[in-house]
Scaffold this motif. Structure first.
Motif, mmCIF file in Angstrom:
data_model
loop_
_atom_site.group_PDB
_atom_site.id
_atom_site.type_symbol
_atom_site.label_atom_id
_atom_site.label_comp_id
_atom_site.label_asym_id
_atom_site.label_seq_id
_atom_site.Cartn_x
_atom_site.Cartn_y
_atom_site.Cartn_z
ATOM 1 N N GLU A 92 -38.737 -20.860 7.535
ATOM 2 C CA GLU A 92 -37.905 -21.484 6.550
ATOM 3 C C GLU A 92 -36.967 -20.748 5.587
ATOM 4 N N ASN A 93 -37.614 -19.750 5.304
ATOM 5 C CA ASN A 93 -36.726 -18.586 4.605
ATOM 6 C C ASN A 93 -36.169 -17.487 5.623
ATOM 7 N N SER A 94 -36.056 -17.749 6.782
ATOM 8 C CA SER A 94 -35.552 -16.792 7.622
ATOM 9 C C SER A 94 -34.555 -15.832 7.065
ATOM 10 N N SER A 95 -34.815 -14.521 7.003
ATOM 11 C CA SER A 95 -33.474 -13.685 6.596
ATOM 12 C C SER A 95 -32.424 -13.385 7.435
ATOM 13 N N LEU A 96 -32.323 -13.897 8.631
ATOM 14 C CA LEU A 96 -31.227 -14.178 9.487
ATOM 15 C C LEU A 96 -30.285 -14.945 8.934
ATOM 16 N N GLY A 97 -28.996 -14.344 8.675
ATOM 17 C CA GLY A 97 -27.750 -15.127 8.316
ATOM 18 C C GLY A 97 -27.878 -15.672 6.765
ATOM 19 N N ARG A 98 -28.576 -15.123 6.152
ATOM 20 C CA ARG A 98 -28.460 -15.809 4.989
ATOM 21 C C ARG A 98 -27.181 -15.229 4.196
ATOM 22 N N ALA A 99 -26.711 -15.809 3.280
ATOM 23 C CA ALA A 99 -25.360 -15.653 2.625
ATOM 24 C C ALA A 99 -25.145 -15.820 1.129
ATOM 25 N N ALA A 100 -24.486 -14.663 0.473
ATOM 26 C CA ALA A 100 -24.317 -14.791 -0.858
ATOM 27 C C ALA A 100 -23.058 -14.433 -1.356
ATOM 28 N N ILE A 101 -22.561 -14.514 -2.436
ATOM 29 C CA ILE A 101 -21.259 -13.660 -2.998
ATOM 30 C C ILE A 101 -21.676 -12.780 -4.030
ATOM 31 N N LYS A 152 -37.534 -12.146 16.307
ATOM 32 C CA LYS A 152 -36.634 -11.286 15.366
ATOM 33 C C LYS A 152 -35.690 -11.313 16.119
ATOM 34 N N ARG A 153 -34.378 -11.710 15.344
ATOM 35 C CA ARG A 153 -32.823 -11.786 16.206
ATOM 36 C C ARG A 153 -31.758 -10.773 15.299
ATOM 37 N N GLN A 154 -30.869 -10.807 15.791
ATOM 38 C CA GLN A 154 -29.602 -10.131 15.090
ATOM 39 C C GLN A 154 -28.435 -10.889 15.218
ATOM 40 N N ILE A 155 -27.558 -10.908 14.320
ATOM 41 C CA ILE A 155 -26.197 -11.560 14.410
ATOM 42 C C ILE A 155 -25.321 -10.357 14.837
ATOM 43 N N ASN A 156 -24.448 -10.123 15.824
ATOM 44 C CA ASN A 156 -23.543 -9.263 16.198
ATOM 45 C C ASN A 156 -22.272 -9.340 15.183
ATOM 46 N N LEU A 157 -21.629 -8.364 15.163
ATOM 47 C CA LEU A 157 -20.585 -8.050 14.416
ATOM 48 C C LEU A 157 -19.589 -9.172 15.004
ATOM 49 N N GLU A 158 -19.593 -9.241 16.408
ATOM 50 C CA GLU A 158 -18.483 -10.078 17.048
ATOM 51 C C GLU A 158 -18.554 -11.578 16.674
ATOM 52 N N HIS A 159 -20.080 -12.008 16.621
ATOM 53 C CA HIS A 159 -20.309 -13.183 16.070
ATOM 54 C C HIS A 159 -19.858 -13.454 14.619
ATOM 55 N N VAL A 160 -20.135 -12.711 13.846
ATOM 56 C CA VAL A 160 -19.505 -12.819 12.720
ATOM 57 C C VAL A 160 -17.853 -13.007 12.327
ATOM 58 N N GLU A 161 -17.389 -12.323 13.126
ATOM 59 C CA GLU A 161 -15.907 -12.281 13.345
ATOM 60 C C GLU A 161 -15.483 -13.709 13.861
ATOM 61 N N GLN A 162 -16.006 -14.068 14.704
ATOM 62 C CA GLN A 162 -15.587 -15.455 15.428
ATOM 63 C C GLN A 162 -16.462 -16.716 14.980
ATOM 64 N N PHE A 163 -17.132 -16.517 13.757
ATOM 65 C CA PHE A 163 -17.674 -17.798 13.057
ATOM 66 C C PHE A 163 -16.613 -18.774 12.792
ATOM 67 N N PRO A 164 -16.698 -19.683 13.326
ATOM 68 C CA PRO A 164 -15.461 -20.937 12.999
ATOM 69 C C PRO A 164 -15.566 -21.371 11.779
ATOM 70 N N ILE A 165 -14.422 -21.525 10.827
ATOM 71 C CA ILE A 165 -14.569 -21.953 9.653
ATOM 72 C C ILE A 165 -13.328 -23.162 9.330
ATOM 73 N N ILE A 166 -13.906 -24.260 9.016
ATOM 74 C CA ILE A 166 -13.113 -25.367 8.996
ATOM 75 C C ILE A 166 -12.207 -25.040 7.613
ATOM 76 N N LEU A 167 -10.904 -25.576 7.610
ATOM 77 C CA LEU A 167 -10.025 -25.226 6.460
ATOM 78 C C LEU A 167 -9.184 -26.530 6.095
ATOM 79 N N PRO A 168 -10.109 -27.128 5.193
ATOM 80 C CA PRO A 168 -9.524 -28.122 4.560
ATOM 81 C C PRO A 168 -8.206 -27.614 3.450
ATOM 82 N N PRO A 169 -7.396 -28.363 2.988
ATOM 83 C CA PRO A 169 -6.288 -27.920 2.088
ATOM 84 C C PRO A 169 -7.021 -27.250 1.001
#
Length: 191
Positions: A92-101, A152-169
């Motif tokens: 549940e607390n997987s360290s893969l892909g956690r995000a913070a500002i 145990k897995r990894q997110i490649n840089l190319e994955h992060v660069e291509q993450f699709p982000i929705i863009l509401p106004p």
């Protein structure tokens, strides 16, 4: 409010994270690893410091100014988004892909090689992007695109660069971020 951020069931415009960012990079662990840590200096954030929407400083380490300057590419600026690069996926607390500002003074911290830095341009709010990246739907998406072994897995840089982000106004993003801040504040006041 915005529907499923991965399926985009509300048909918002979508852009890859790369197009919304002025910088996407991972940190670097200096040669010698923990031998570079000092008792005081520049904060050096590692994956264990990055949680969902939170930076935990309980286990923080420091590097000296010279090491920090040698790692200039990954010097943090206020409101940089940090995403963990590696981790186990079966918890549940997987360290893969956690995000913070990162909320802090520009140049006051750095990251190691298990953390990505995403510096958002002014066309989208970093707080909105963080909400997208930390949603349950996005966590499932990250688990689908990551690479590596059974556990145990990894997110490649190319994955992060291509993450699709929705863009509401932007005005809707602002309303949403304001709403989230009120909810977070009320949770804090409830304790």
């Amino acid at each position: 409010m915005f529907g499923n951020a991965v399926l985009n069931d509300k048909h918002w415009d979508v852009k890859p994270l790369l197009q919304l960012s002025s910088l996407i990079t991972n940190g670097n662990t200096p040669a010698g690893g923990s031998e570079n840590y000092v008792s005081t200096g520049v904060m050096f954030l590692r994956s264990q410091n990055i949680w969902r929407k939170t930076i935990d400083l309980k286990d923080i380490v420091f590097i000296d100014q010279k090491t920090h300057e040698n790692l200039k590419r990954s010097n943090l600026q206020n409101k940089d988004i940090l995403i963990t690069k590696t981790g186990r996926i079966n918890t549940e607390n997987s360290s893969l892909g956690r995000a913070a500002i990162f909320y802090g003074k520009n140049g006051s911290a750095n990251i190691n090689g298990h953390v990505y830095l995403v510096r958002i341009k002014g066309t989208v709010l970093p707080e909105f992007v963080l909400e997208v990246l930390t949603s349950k739907e996005y966590r499932d998406y990250i688990r689908k695109v990551c690479v590596g072994g059974i556990d145990k897995r990894q997110i490649n840089l190319e994955h992060v660069e291509q993450f699709p982000i929705i863009l509401p106004p932007i005005d809707l993003q602002n309303q949403f971020v304001s709403f989230i801040k009120k909810i977070d504040k009320s949770k804090f006041l409830a304790y």
